[in-house]
Design a protein around this motif. Structure first.
Motif, PDB file in Angstrom:
ATOM      1  N   LEU A 191      -4.896   3.836   6.479  1.00  7.99           N
ATOM      2  CA  LEU A 191      -4.749   2.377   6.457  1.00  7.99           C
ATOM      3  C   LEU A 191      -5.213   1.818   7.794  1.00  7.99           C
ATOM      4  CD1 LEU A 191      -1.173   2.351   4.975  1.00  7.99           C
ATOM      5  CD2 LEU A 191      -3.100   1.231   3.872  1.00  7.99           C
ATOM      6  N   ASN A 245      -2.301   9.841   4.884  1.00  7.16           N
ATOM      7  CA  ASN A 245      -3.557   9.794   4.115  1.00  7.16           C
ATOM      8  C   ASN A 245      -3.670   8.609   3.154  1.00  7.16           C
ATOM      9  OD1 ASN A 245      -4.631  12.126   5.300  1.00  7.16           O
ATOM     10  ND2 ASN A 245      -3.521  13.433   3.868  1.00  7.16           N
ATOM     11  N   LYS A 246      -2.710   7.685   3.165  1.00  9.84           N
ATOM     12  CA  LYS A 246      -2.834   6.497   2.317  1.00  9.84           C
ATOM     13  C   LYS A 246      -3.973   5.616   2.822  1.00  9.84           C
ATOM     14  CE  LYS A 246       0.507   6.904  -0.743  1.00  9.84           C
ATOM     15  NZ  LYS A 246       1.053   8.202  -0.376  1.00  9.84           N
ATOM     16  N   GLU A 247      -4.632   4.901   1.907  1.00 11.55           N
ATOM     17  CA  GLU A 247      -5.794   4.094   2.251  1.00 11.55           C
ATOM     18  C   GLU A 247      -5.542   2.619   1.962  1.00 11.55           C
ATOM     19  OE1 GLU A 247      -9.113   5.660   0.147  1.00 11.55           O
ATOM     20  OE2 GLU A 247      -9.175   7.532   1.274  1.00 11.55           O
ATOM     21  N   PHE A 272       3.238   7.568   4.429  1.00 11.34           N
ATOM     22  CA  PHE A 272       2.006   6.931   4.908  1.00 11.34           C
ATOM     23  C   PHE A 272       0.832   7.904   5.006  1.00 11.34           C
ATOM     24  CE2 PHE A 272       4.591   3.355   6.255  1.00 11.34           C
ATOM     25  CZ  PHE A 272       3.694   2.278   6.207  1.00 11.34           C
ATOM     26  N   SER A 282      -2.133   7.883   8.680  1.00  9.38           N
ATOM     27  CA  SER A 282      -2.667   7.244   7.474  1.00  9.38           C
ATOM     28  C   SER A 282      -4.123   6.859   7.677  1.00  9.38           C
ATOM     29  CB  SER A 282      -1.851   5.995   7.141  1.00  9.38           C
ATOM     30  OG  SER A 282      -2.246   4.908   7.970  1.00  9.38           O
ATOM     31  N   PHE A 306       0.818  -1.208   0.000  1.00  5.25           N
ATOM     32  CA  PHE A 306       0.000   0.000   0.000  1.00  5.25           C
ATOM     33  C   PHE A 306       0.860   1.270   0.000  1.00  5.25           C
ATOM     34  CE2 PHE A 306      -3.418  -2.720   2.097  1.00  5.25           C
ATOM     35  CZ  PHE A 306      -4.254  -2.707   0.994  1.00  5.25           C
ATOM     36  N   VAL A 307       2.008   1.198   0.680  1.00  5.22           N
ATOM     37  CA  VAL A 307       2.878   2.378   0.788  1.00  5.22           C
ATOM     38  C   VAL A 307       4.305   1.960   0.460  1.00  5.22           C
ATOM     39  CG1 VAL A 307       3.541   4.350   2.213  1.00  5.22           C
ATOM     40  CG2 VAL A 307       1.386   3.170   2.663  1.00  5.22           C
ATOM     41  N   GLY A 310       7.483   3.124   2.417  1.00  5.32           N
ATOM     42  CA  GLY A 310       7.021   3.786   3.632  1.00  5.32           C
ATOM     43  C   GLY A 310       7.728   3.335   4.891  1.00  5.32           C
TER      44      GLY A 310
END
Length: 595
Positions: free
Chosen positions: A548, A496-498, A494, A546, A483-484, A487
């Motif tokens: 996440l 605001n990553k979803e 990270f 994040s 996802f990152v 990271g």
């Protein structure tokens, strides 16, 4: 006659700190002392102190040391107890004290080798030491396990401990293991108790845990002109300087600045001096934060005092008393002394929600124990595909053969889920060939039926720890990396990553004749996953900022109700909808009726 005269007491991790304090307390009360640890020199120094105590109290007791014995080492522990049984007979008290700090960093950045090692020492070391000790014990013997208050206080309250994910996982499981053992060894007349003493004055806290936690806060955001990776590199050089005199500190900072300047190809003396000033400020900031963490923790204690190591030793001595231990058998004593406010991380109430699965791929990873685990995966995948989604199912090679057959209608692969490189490669392949992954669901399978945990072979136990702790952690970490990308070493990525990661299981045993022992065995592994999930989520939300989330769904109920896959799917719908991302609840019991 002294209270523990002629008794044999084994204390793990007893060359220094709390372990040595416990050994001294038992020696003062007449016990024969067996101490062990990885380093020979501290054990020899401790043995000298113990001999002096024995001479003073005139107990004629003996001290025996086992240097080089790591409690996670199968052969070393087994041979130690074989030797004790052969030369001295029955062991009367075992104190599971050995422990390590483990990696003090965000889970995404924690090497899995260190994760495994931490779990191996704290949890497997406790299990194997206890199971081997039982073979040398007679009725009335005691096993006292020292754990931590940073796991869970009550079944519905979790205590995340940011930057300490393997520590919280193994400590939570240790508490539940102490309870499970009390059920399994009662027929032998042996008692199992755990104690969570709360914060204790120790070098580990002041010189390792608090400073490393403070250093991790600095790494996450970077410091002044230093990137997160540069902060991490510098921290390794300067943390040992804390507590040293000014001369050593100045020399150490100069060396760290010189080393960093070489990696940055900086040659101008003025620029090197700027690095020197920056690193000095970084060390001062780390010390300030560490002191603040310590002060904040003390403010949550009524008398604002951490326990001394001698007070912990007094507690262990008390719990080893014949009468008190019978009263407290199977308990975790005390809960702790810290008023630690936490949000309600656990819920049984799940709103009805409809999720649009069509935009991103859902990956399942299945480590099935039986056909019911396979049927659950099939049911959930069908539900998602009927809602317009696409699924990929990664099946553990240790799953029943029927898994490959039943799940062949989906995009599925059989693989070694314990191999981290394989997991990374398969997630990348799924992204490239099927599409962007939005949800990853790991299904642990049930805890295999066994009469007693304490009767398991070492390989059987290791397989359970892999199945329910290490392998889910591998998948979670590789999911974060997917996802990152990058990271782990560059935490600002990270923000605001979803993405949604869900662990399902293990189930609570079902049926009309479920015993307390059956439930207690399963709770060992649920007890690992609960604090692990809350710790990782605190890092993802509060530290890394994040969106996440890593959720935990625990099917079944304490009254033996059969798990309902419709309830599990309802939880998945809600957790993948994005509506749960701002809520504190990240652990769901879909089959419990409580509110």
């Amino acid at each position: 006659m002294l209270k523990f005269q002629n008794k044999i007491v084994v204390i793990t991790g007893s060359g220094t700190g709390i372990g040595k304090a416990i050994a001294i307390k038992f020696a003062e009360n007449g016990a024969n002392i067996v101490i062990l640890g990885r380093r020979k020199e501290p054990l020899e120094e401790a043995a000298k102190e113990l001999e002096q105590v024995i001479s003073r109290v005139k107990s004629n007791a003996f001290v025996k040391i086992f240097p080089g014995v790591d409690v996670s080492d199968e052969e070393g522990v087994s041979k130690m107890f074989e030797d004790l049984k052969k030369t001295h007979g029955a062991v009367d008290v075992v104190v599971n004290n050995a422990g390590v700090s483990g990696p003090v960093t965000c889970f995404a950045n924690a090497p899995m080798s260190e994760f495994r090692s931490t779990v191996g020492i704290h949890l497997t070391g406790t299990f194997w030491t206890s199971s081997q000790a039982i073979k040398t014990m007679k009725p009335g013997s005691k096993i006292v396990t020292i754990s931590t208050f940073f796991t869970e206080e009550r079944p519905y309250e979790q205590r995340p401990y940011r930057f300490r994910s393997p520590y919280t996982a193994s400590q939570g499981a240790k508490n539940r293991l102490a309870e499970a053992m009390s059920w399994e060894i009662t027929d032998k007349g042996i008692i199992s108790i755990a104690t969570n003493p709360g914060p204790v004055h120790s070098d580990r806290i002041y010189k390792t845990v608090y400073p490393k936690a403070a250093a991790e806060f600095m790494r996450v955001s970077g410091f002044e002109s230093l990137t997160p990776e540069e902060v991490e590199s510098v921290n390794a050089d300067i943390l040992p300087l804390l507590g040293e005199n000014d001369t050593i500190v100045k020399e150490g900072i100069a060396k760290a600045a010189s080393k960093l300047s070489q990696s940055k190809s900086i040659t101008a003396e003025a620029d090197i001096q700027k690095l020197n000033v920056t690193i000095s400020a970084l060390l001062a900031k780390i010390q300030s934060i560490a002191e603040k963490v310590q002060n904040n923790t003390s403010k949550m204690i009524a008398d604002e005092q951490f326990l001394t190591q001698q007070q912990v030793a007094e507690t262990v001595l008390m719990l080893s008393d014949d009468n008190i231990s019978k009263i407290l058998n199977g308990k975790v004593i005390p809960g702790d002394r810290v008023f630690y406010p936490v949000k309600p991380h656990i819920s049984c109430s799940i709103p009805d929600t409809q999720t649009n699965f069509s935009s991103k791929i859902t990956v399942f990873a299945l480590d099935a124990t039986d056909e019911a685990d396979v049927a659950r995966t099939e049911f959930l995948a069908q539900k998602i595909e009927s809602a317009g989604g696409k699924t990929v199912i990664l099946i553990s090679k240790t799953s029943p053969k029927i898994a490959e057959e039943k799940l062949s209608k989906f995009h599925s692969h059989v693989m070694d889920l314990t191999n981290q490189e394989n997991v990374k490669r398969m997630l990348n392949t799924a992204t490239q060939k099927v599409g962007p992954i939005g949800n990853i669901i790991y299904i642990t399978g049930k805890v295999p039926q066994t009469s007693k945990l304490v009767d398991l072979t070492r390989s059987q136990w290791d397989n359970l720890v892999d199945k329910f702790i290490n392998t889910p952690a591998i998948f979670l970490q590789e999911s974060l990396g997917m996802f990152v990308p990058g990271g782990a070493k560059n935490p600002p990525l990270f923000k605001n990553k979803e993405g949604t990661m869900i662990i399902i299981g293990p189930d609570m045993p079902s049926g009309g004749k479920v015993s307390g022992a059956d439930r207690a065995r399963v709770e060992v592994f649920r007890g690992a996953l609960r604090p692990f999930a809350t710790t990782v989520n605190q890092e993802l939300s509060d530290v890394l900022k994040s969106k996440l989330r890593a959720y935990l769904i625990l099917p079944g109920s304490v009254d033996g109700t059969e798990p309902n896959n419709e309830n599990v799917m309802r939880a998945i719908n809600y957790l993948t909808s994005g509506k749960a991302v701002n809520n504190a609840e990240i652990i769901y019991y879909p089959d419990e009726a409580r509110t």
